[in-house]
Design a protein around this motif. Structure first.
Motif, short mmCIF file in Angstrom:
data_model
loop_
_atom_site.label_atom_id
_atom_site.label_comp_id
_atom_site.label_asym_id
_atom_site.label_seq_id
_atom_site.Cartn_x
_atom_site.Cartn_y
_atom_site.Cartn_z
N GLN A 221 -1.36 -1.12 -17.16
CA GLN A 221 -2.63 -1.66 -17.66
C GLN A 221 -2.58 -1.81 -19.17
O GLN A 221 -1.93 -1.03 -19.87
CB GLN A 221 -3.79 -0.72 -17.29
CG GLN A 221 -4.21 -0.83 -15.84
CD GLN A 221 -5.47 -0.04 -15.52
OE1 GLN A 221 -5.82 0.91 -16.23
NE2 GLN A 221 -6.16 -0.41 -14.45
N TYR B 282 0.50 -2.05 -6.75
CA TYR B 282 1.64 -1.13 -6.80
C TYR B 282 1.14 0.29 -6.98
O TYR B 282 -0.02 0.52 -7.31
CB TYR B 282 2.58 -1.52 -7.95
CG TYR B 282 2.91 -2.98 -7.93
CD1 TYR B 282 3.86 -3.48 -7.04
CD2 TYR B 282 2.23 -3.87 -8.75
CE1 TYR B 282 4.14 -4.83 -6.99
CE2 TYR B 282 2.50 -5.24 -8.69
CZ TYR B 282 3.45 -5.71 -7.82
OH TYR B 282 3.71 -7.04 -7.75
N GLU C 188 -1.85 3.77 -3.60
CA GLU C 188 -2.51 2.73 -2.81
C GLU C 188 -1.50 2.12 -1.86
O GLU C 188 -0.29 2.31 -2.02
CB GLU C 188 -3.05 1.64 -3.72
CG GLU C 188 -4.19 2.10 -4.59
CD GLU C 188 -4.91 0.94 -5.24
OE1 GLU C 188 -5.88 0.45 -4.64
OE2 GLU C 188 -4.51 0.53 -6.34
N ARG D 222 -1.44 5.17 -8.80
CA ARG D 222 -2.40 5.36 -7.71
C ARG D 222 -1.67 5.19 -6.40
O ARG D 222 -0.91 4.23 -6.23
CB ARG D 222 -3.53 4.30 -7.76
CG ARG D 222 -4.39 4.40 -8.98
CD ARG D 222 -5.51 3.38 -8.95
NE ARG D 222 -6.07 3.22 -10.28
CZ ARG D 222 -6.96 2.30 -10.62
NH1 ARG D 222 -7.41 1.44 -9.72
NH2 ARG D 222 -7.42 2.24 -11.86
N ALA E 82 -7.96 -10.04 -9.12
CA ALA E 82 -8.63 -9.55 -10.33
C ALA E 82 -7.57 -9.14 -11.35
O ALA E 82 -6.72 -8.31 -11.06
CB ALA E 82 -9.51 -8.37 -9.99
P1 AMP Z 1 -9.60 -0.70 -12.34
O1 AMP Z 1 -9.07 0.37 -13.25
O2 AMP Z 1 -9.54 -0.31 -10.89
O3 AMP Z 1 -10.91 -1.26 -12.77
O4 AMP Z 1 -8.55 -1.89 -12.43
C1 AMP Z 1 -8.44 -2.73 -13.54
C2 AMP Z 1 -7.36 -3.73 -13.27
O5 AMP Z 1 -6.12 -3.06 -13.07
C3 AMP Z 1 -7.56 -4.53 -11.98
O6 AMP Z 1 -8.34 -5.66 -12.23
C4 AMP Z 1 -6.14 -4.89 -11.63
O7 AMP Z 1 -5.74 -6.05 -12.32
C5 AMP Z 1 -5.34 -3.72 -12.11
N1 AMP Z 1 -4.99 -2.79 -11.02
C6 AMP Z 1 -5.73 -1.81 -10.47
N2 AMP Z 1 -5.06 -1.18 -9.50
C7 AMP Z 1 -3.85 -1.77 -9.41
C8 AMP Z 1 -2.67 -1.57 -8.59
N3 AMP Z 1 -2.61 -0.61 -7.68
N4 AMP Z 1 -1.61 -2.39 -8.80
C9 AMP Z 1 -1.64 -3.36 -9.72
N5 AMP Z 1 -2.70 -3.59 -10.52
C10 AMP Z 1 -3.80 -2.81 -10.37
#
Ligand code: AMP
Length: 519
Positions: free
Chosen positions: A220, A215, A208, A206, A374
């Protein structure tokens, strides 16, 4: 100077990992492996099997599942056009029949994008072609002899052919749920005993803004339960599984928040109520929240703005507006969690802004992560498989951020040291080398960590080297050892040196290693 060679005075460019990506190095990678191994073990005991999905998928898959309006899809995906090598030209000048057939075949397999422009082009070509094979064949009709009407038709065909979009838009996966659902549909998994329980691990992408715990390439570990019922026991067991996993890793400061965001029946009514209440206090909200009143009022509840907290606390809560079925489902999930000894906190502000999410949502935070705390997010998404063209299917899942998990684990416990080398196996004469290679192979087969220097060493250098890399032993083979058949083994800590036969070597090293590990 050959092309590409570098001028003497110019230093070649040094490369660095792209912003938001990073190298994971030893010894930390050992911790990553331990985390992943624990996931395999714990998820296995809950009856989950591993799925490995591609790193990239059609952009459309993510757009449709995650939603065009979300930040992830609208701003953060790494998207590019995957070019077809070449759309095959008509086999002969006039044989567009074969060309059309080929193009249709490619479109059916998505190799040629099935976009309106391409469909229209093929349709028009077909129409021209169906008027009759007016072109003749290349051999028969040299181009200058074809009459002007035919030439015009031919020209139209060429223009239509060249107007076709050859590439498919693909994106690096920003998450894995969409792919798992795609795979469920593609492999007809609804025909398997339900529910189908799958887990995955791997990198996501992503774009971001990078910061601690965030990152552009991150990792995941996630799981999905697809099909079967939406029994609250499934929600509770999925949550229990994540908590068991964190518990096994001794993750500190784990906090589980849960909520129910209702279903297609009750949520829209709540959202309208929320919107009405937000409009009343619009002036007191920041610009982001003001915008979200229109686009997605639930997201206002996510706001971290200090000035908005007081207002948000007075807003209506979804738990008070769930329909009967959703309220009963939520109550049962909580009971089930209690039965399993899972400690949770209800957080009515925990929402997921995507349409397909419904009922149970949860988030887990942990220690030592700062603002990005999170480590896991999850929820129920009963409509998703259908949205992707599959049969109506219940679904629930979660994704753990592995980077953050590792960060939190190392926050309170330093990264374990690199596993020490057991033996530096030094060969002190060229004749001893073959024997050394042989012994190294035998020791490694027994699981002993061996460093076999690539060059001849003197005994003193070998001992100093073993000392520097923290090896337990230096094993030496020289002329004397070859003659006597006994090897010289120096115990580094005790500074004692013994003669030992090859047969008792393995036992001796293992015993000492166990003693050391027990200390
Ligand atoms: P999500 O898919 O957005 O629900 O994210 C699930 C989990 O993935 C979050 O709780 C974070 O721990 C991790 N996560 C999401 N985006 C990032 C990122 N850009 N960098 C690191 N970890 C991330």
């Amino acid at each position: 100077m050959s092309e590409g060679a570098v001028k003497k005075e110019e230093k070649p460019r040094k490369f660095q990992a792209i912003r938001g990506t990073r190298d994971l190095l030893p010894p930390e990678t050992a911790l990553w492996n331990r985390v992943e191994q624990t996931a395999h073990e714990v998820f296995g005991t809950f009856g989950f099997g591993e799925i490995r999905i591609p790193i990239f998928e059609p952009t459309e898959l993510f757009a449709r599942s995650i939603g065009e309006e979300t930040d992830v899809v609208s701003k953060e995906m790494y998207t590019f056009v995957d070019r077809l090598e070449k759309l095959p030209d008509p086999p002969t000048l006039g044989d567009y029949g074969a060309f059309i057939e080929q193009a249709e075949k490619l479109m059916a397999t998505e190799e040629l994008p099935s976009v309106p422009g391409n469909r229209l082009a093929i349709e028009r070509m077909k129409r021209i072609w169906d008027r009759g094979n007016v072109f003749g064949t290349e051999g028969e009709s040299p181009i200058e002899k074809i009459d002007s009407a035919v030439l015009e038709e031919l020209y139209k065909m060429v223009v239509l052919k060249d107007s076709m979009e050859l590439g498919q838009s693909i994106s690096l996966r920003p998450e894995a749920t969409a792919s798992v659902c795609r795979a469920y549909i593609e492999h007809n998994m609804q025909q398997l005993p339900q529910p189908v329980k799958l887990y995955y691990m791997g990198p996501m992408f992503r774009r971001e803004r990078p910061q601690k715990g965030r990152y552009r390439q991150f990792y995941q570990i996630g799981a999905e339960v697809l099909g079967g019922s939406d029994a609250p026991a499934i929600d509770a067991e999925v949550i229990e599984m994540v908590m068991t996993f964190f518990d096994r890793l001794e993750l500190q400061g784990v906090q589980l928040d849960i909520n129910s965001i209702g279903c297609r029946e009750c949520r829209p009514k709540y959202v309208e109520l929320l919107r009405a209440e937000l409009l009343k206090v619009k002036d007191k909200l920041g610009p982001d929240s003001q915008r979200r009143i229109e686009t997605n009022p639930l997201r206002v509840l996510d706001s971290k703005l200090e000035s908005e907290q007081g207002i948000i606390a007075t807003l209506p809560r979804i738990a008070d507006h769930l329909c009967e079925d959703c309220a009963a489902h939520y109550a049962a999930v909580k009971r089930q969690l209690e039965m399993r000894g899972v400690i949770y906190r209800e957080n009515w502000r925990l929402v997921r802004g995507l349409d397909y999410y419904m009922r149970t949502t949860f988030e887990i935070t942990a220690q030592g992560l700062g603002s990005q705390n999170a480590v896991c997010g999850g929820g129920r998404y009963d409509g998703l498989v259908e949205l992707l063209g599959g049969p109506p299917t219940k679904g629930i899942g979660f994704a753990i951020g592995e980077d953050r998990l590792v960060l939190s684990l190392t926050h309170h416990k330093p990264v374990p040291q690199r596993r020490a080398i057991d033996v530096v196996l030094a060969w002190l004469s060229p004749a001893a080398y073959t024997k050394a290679v042989d012994i190294a192979r035998n020791l490694r087969r027994e699981g002993i960590y061996v460093e076999l220097p690539a060059k001849l060493m003197r005994a003193g250098d070998a001992v100093r080297y073993a000392d520097r890399i923290g090896a337990f032993f230096t094993l030496m083979i020289g002329e004397d050892e070859l003659k006597s058949g006994e090897l010289t083994l120096k115990h580094m800590l005790r500074q004692e040196q013994i003669k030992i036969t090859e047969t008792s070597l393995v036992d001796h090293i293992k015993k000492r290693r166990e003693l050391k590990e027990a200390q």
